[in-house]
Design a protein around this motif. Structure first.
Motif, PDB file in Angstrom:
ATOM      1  N   GLY A   1       7.240   1.053   2.794  1.00  0.00           N
ATOM      2  CA  GLY A   1       6.809  -0.157   2.106  1.00  0.00           C
ATOM      3  C   GLY A   1       7.857  -1.249   2.108  1.00  0.00           C
ATOM      4  O   GLY A   1       7.640  -2.357   2.622  1.00  0.00           O
ATOM      5  N   TRP A   2       9.025  -0.946   1.543  1.00  0.00           N
ATOM      6  CA  TRP A   2      10.082  -1.961   1.410  1.00  0.00           C
ATOM      7  C   TRP A   2      10.754  -2.267   2.743  1.00  0.00           C
ATOM      8  O   TRP A   2      11.261  -3.377   2.944  1.00  0.00           O
ATOM      9  N   GLY A   3      10.753  -1.299   3.658  1.00  0.00           N
ATOM     10  CA  GLY A   3      11.361  -1.530   4.964  1.00  0.00           C
ATOM     11  C   GLY A   3      10.359  -2.058   5.979  1.00  0.00           C
ATOM     12  O   GLY A   3      10.350  -3.241   6.321  1.00  0.00           O
ATOM     13  N   CYS A   4       9.443  -1.165   6.406  1.00  0.00           N
ATOM     14  CA  CYS A   4       8.468  -1.558   7.430  1.00  0.00           C
ATOM     15  C   CYS A   4       7.506  -2.626   6.926  1.00  0.00           C
ATOM     16  O   CYS A   4       7.201  -3.593   7.636  1.00  0.00           O
ATOM     17  N   GLY A   5       7.000  -2.450   5.699  1.00  0.00           N
ATOM     18  CA  GLY A   5       6.033  -3.409   5.174  1.00  0.00           C
ATOM     19  C   GLY A   5       6.599  -4.806   5.051  1.00  0.00           C
ATOM     20  O   GLY A   5       5.984  -5.791   5.478  1.00  0.00           O
ATOM     21  N   VAL A   6       7.794  -4.905   4.465  1.00  0.00           N
ATOM     22  CA  VAL A   6       8.434  -6.220   4.314  1.00  0.00           C
ATOM     23  C   VAL A   6       8.776  -6.796   5.686  1.00  0.00           C
ATOM     24  O   VAL A   6       8.606  -7.993   5.937  1.00  0.00           O
ATOM     25  N   ALA A   7       9.243  -5.940   6.600  1.00  0.00           N
ATOM     26  CA  ALA A   7       9.552  -6.416   7.954  1.00  0.00           C
ATOM     27  C   ALA A   7       8.298  -6.966   8.630  1.00  0.00           C
ATOM     28  O   ALA A   7       8.354  -7.975   9.344  1.00  0.00           O
ATOM     29  N   PHE A   8       7.163  -6.315   8.398  1.00  0.00           N
ATOM     30  CA  PHE A   8       5.901  -6.761   8.988  1.00  0.00           C
ATOM     31  C   PHE A   8       5.513  -8.137   8.444  1.00  0.00           C
ATOM     32  O   PHE A   8       5.110  -9.030   9.193  1.00  0.00           O
ATOM     33  N   VAL A   9       5.634  -8.319   7.115  1.00  0.00           N
ATOM     34  CA  VAL A   9       5.289  -9.612   6.496  1.00  0.00           C
ATOM     35  C   VAL A   9       6.219 -10.708   6.998  1.00  0.00           C
ATOM     36  O   VAL A   9       5.775 -11.779   7.434  1.00  0.00           O
ATOM     37  N   VAL A  10       7.525 -10.454   6.924  1.00  0.00           N
ATOM     38  CA  VAL A  10       8.502 -11.461   7.337  1.00  0.00           C
ATOM     39  C   VAL A  10       8.333 -11.783   8.816  1.00  0.00           C
ATOM     40  O   VAL A  10       8.408 -12.952   9.229  1.00  0.00           O
ATOM     41  N   GLY A  11       8.089 -10.750   9.627  1.00  0.00           N
ATOM     42  CA  GLY A  11       7.890 -10.977  11.060  1.00  0.00           C
ATOM     43  C   GLY A  11       6.680 -11.841  11.339  1.00  0.00           C
ATOM     44  O   GLY A  11       6.726 -12.718  12.208  1.00  0.00           O
TER      45      GLY A  11
ATOM     46  N   ALA B   1       0.804  -1.237   0.000  1.00  0.00           N
ATOM     47  CA  ALA B   1       0.000   0.000   0.000  1.00  0.00           C
ATOM     48  C   ALA B   1       0.835   1.284   0.000  1.00  0.00           C
ATOM     49  O   ALA B   1       0.552   2.194  -0.794  1.00  0.00           O
ATOM     50  N   PRO B   2       1.878   1.427   0.852  1.00  0.00           N
ATOM     51  CA  PRO B   2       2.622   2.695   0.827  1.00  0.00           C
ATOM     52  C   PRO B   2       3.338   2.943  -0.499  1.00  0.00           C
ATOM     53  O   PRO B   2       3.409   4.091  -0.955  1.00  0.00           O
ATOM     54  N   ILE B   3       3.871   1.880  -1.106  1.00  0.00           N
ATOM     55  CA  ILE B   3       4.609   2.047  -2.362  1.00  0.00           C
ATOM     56  C   ILE B   3       3.665   2.486  -3.468  1.00  0.00           C
ATOM     57  O   ILE B   3       3.945   3.416  -4.233  1.00  0.00           O
ATOM     58  N   VAL B   4       2.517   1.822  -3.571  1.00  0.00           N
ATOM     59  CA  VAL B   4       1.533   2.174  -4.594  1.00  0.00           C
ATOM     60  C   VAL B   4       0.893   3.519  -4.278  1.00  0.00           C
ATOM     61  O   VAL B   4       0.782   4.399  -5.144  1.00  0.00           O
ATOM     62  N   GLY B   5       0.475   3.690  -3.021  1.00  0.00           N
ATOM     63  CA  GLY B   5      -0.230   4.904  -2.640  1.00  0.00           C
ATOM     64  C   GLY B   5       0.608   6.161  -2.808  1.00  0.00           C
ATOM     65  O   GLY B   5       0.092   7.209  -3.224  1.00  0.00           O
TER      66      GLY B   5
END
Length: 425
Positions: free
Chosen positions: A273-283, A140-144
């Motif tokens: 997106g790439w930092g927090c978002g990916v960290a959230f998914v991986v976590g 969402a942040p990357i697209v938005g």
């Protein structure tokens, strides 16, 4: 289909960090005023959570999901008149209606995912479904940012304009939300149609001991009975503070990264997106796997303490180091919402629906605690020092995890003493 819902509400929630800097610029808001975006969203959870639980009890999970999708889509379409009128209050009203729909979806989908399977795997199952919520946090942040954060006039150019020209320029920037939210609304309506035609299994409902002659107890009695359950009550408190912490971390990230690390808003959105978002998914996925070997409550305690430490680092580190600390917070807090939820309604039996509503109601923490974050940031003139609010929130989550561990130890059966053990005593 249920997992799709987790992705959808994660996507729209993670457009809020894009809206906050966008609307702050368009309406010349302070940090505290911009935090009203979160207040409009999360106060809906307080208003709608109990009605949502009552609807599920009376009509079932599928009708509640359809009603939630219809509200979600309607609120998305209201962004068009909000942009046309260029009124902040209309934007807030549209966000409130969207959030009313999300409340219905979350109140239904969270316990539904927990109930569809073996009880001992409910926490893992809910964390897995919530992982797709984390995927939305990355996308969402990357697209938005590329659709909403349009490059308009610079601050210097705006200052040089007349009042009328400046208002027109800012109104044109605000209109960039119309296209994305129109598409989102149409997609949501299409998914509501799909749910109308498919059949969902209705999980077995436990017998309610106080039901008689086919009539269930009054809603107030059901709420009070669910609240009397210690795990539900403590989960409500923990969820209030956790959601407040999550909203502070995500919603103010772009403002925080721009102020602390000197990043542009689009670059900060990429880190989100790439930092927090990916960290959230991986976590989320890592936490789900770890729960096969570590008790969920113990894992929650460790993660809460690590988040507390990283929040302290964020307050006093500088440059990109504080951005990295926030990404670390996101990784470790990723399991908290579903884990608190599942531990709270575990063994709730006939009180599952109302217990779920009370825990969802606690999401109002996302409306109130960001205001505290904004107030601290405005008073201290430092958005970094605002992280004292998430720090306190993570300590409350750690307290909840300790209470669950203590209850599990008390409930654990004591192995019988053998003859040898008796002799040693």
């Amino acid at each position: 289909m249920i997992t799709t819902l987790f992705f959808l509400w994660g996507f729209v929630h993670n457009l809020d960090p894009i809206l906050i800097p966008h609307l702050r610029r368009s309406f010349s808001l302070t940090v505290l005023q911009a935090a009203l975006v979160d207040s409009a969203v999360y106060v809906a959870y307080f208003v709608m959570a109990l009605p949502a639980g009552m609807l599920i009890r009376r009509a079932g999970y599928r009708p509640a999901i359809i009603a939630g999708l219809l509200l979600f889509g309607s609120g998305s379409l209201l962004f068009i008149p909000a942009a046309d009128t260029h009124r902040y209050a209309v934007f807030l009203a549209a966000l409130f209606i969207i959030a009313c729909g999300l409340t219905l979806l979350e109140t239904a989908a969270n316990p539904y995912a927990a109930l569809l399977g073996r009880p001992e795997r409910a926490t893992q199952r809910l964390n897995l479904a919530q992982s797709f919520n984390g995927l939305a946090a990355a996308v969402a942040p990357i697209v938005g940012a590329r659709l909403i954060l349009v490059q308009g006039a610079s601050d210097q150019q705006l200052q040089a304009m007349s009042a009328g020209a400046r208002t027109a320029a800012l109104a044109a920037e605000a209109a960039s939300v119309k296209g994305p939210y129109l598409v989102l609304g149409l997609v949501i309506f299409a998914i509501a149609i799909v749910f109308w035609f498919i059949r969902l299994p209705e999980p077995d409902r436990p017998h309610r001991p106080d039901a008689c002659d086919g009539r269930h107890e009054a809603a107030a009695g059901a709420i009070a009975r669910a609240w009397r359950r210690g795990p539900v009550r403590r989960a409500v408190i923990a969820q209030f503070f956790y959601v407040g912490a999550q909203v502070c971390v995500f919603s103010f990230f772009i403002l925080f990264a721009a102020d602390s690390a000197g990043l542009s808003h689009v670059a900060a959105a990429d880190y989100l997106g790439w930092g927090c978002g990916v960290a959230f998914v991986v976590g989320r996925f890592a936490g789900t796997c770890a729960m096969r070997y570590v008790a969920p409550a113990r894992l929650l305690l460790v993660h809460a303490l690590l988040c507390t430490l990283l929040a302290a680092v964020t307050m006093f580190a500088g440059g990109i180091a504080c951005v990295a600390a926030v990404i670390g917070i996101v990784f470790f807090m990723s399991i908290m919402f579903p884990t608190i939820f599942a531990l709270g309604i575990r063994d709730a039996g006939a009180d599952t629906e109302m217990g779920s509503s009370l825990i969802i109601m606690a999401i109002v923490g996302g409306a109130l605690l960001p205001l505290a974050f904004g107030f601290v940031s405005d008073v201290t003139h430092s958005i970094q020092l605002g992280y004292v609010v998430p720090l306190v929130c993570f300590l409350v989550v750690a307290w909840f995890a300790r209470t669950v561990l203590a209850a599990e130890r008390r409930a654990a059966p004591v192995p019988p003493l053998t003859n040898g053990a008796l002799k040693r005593v």
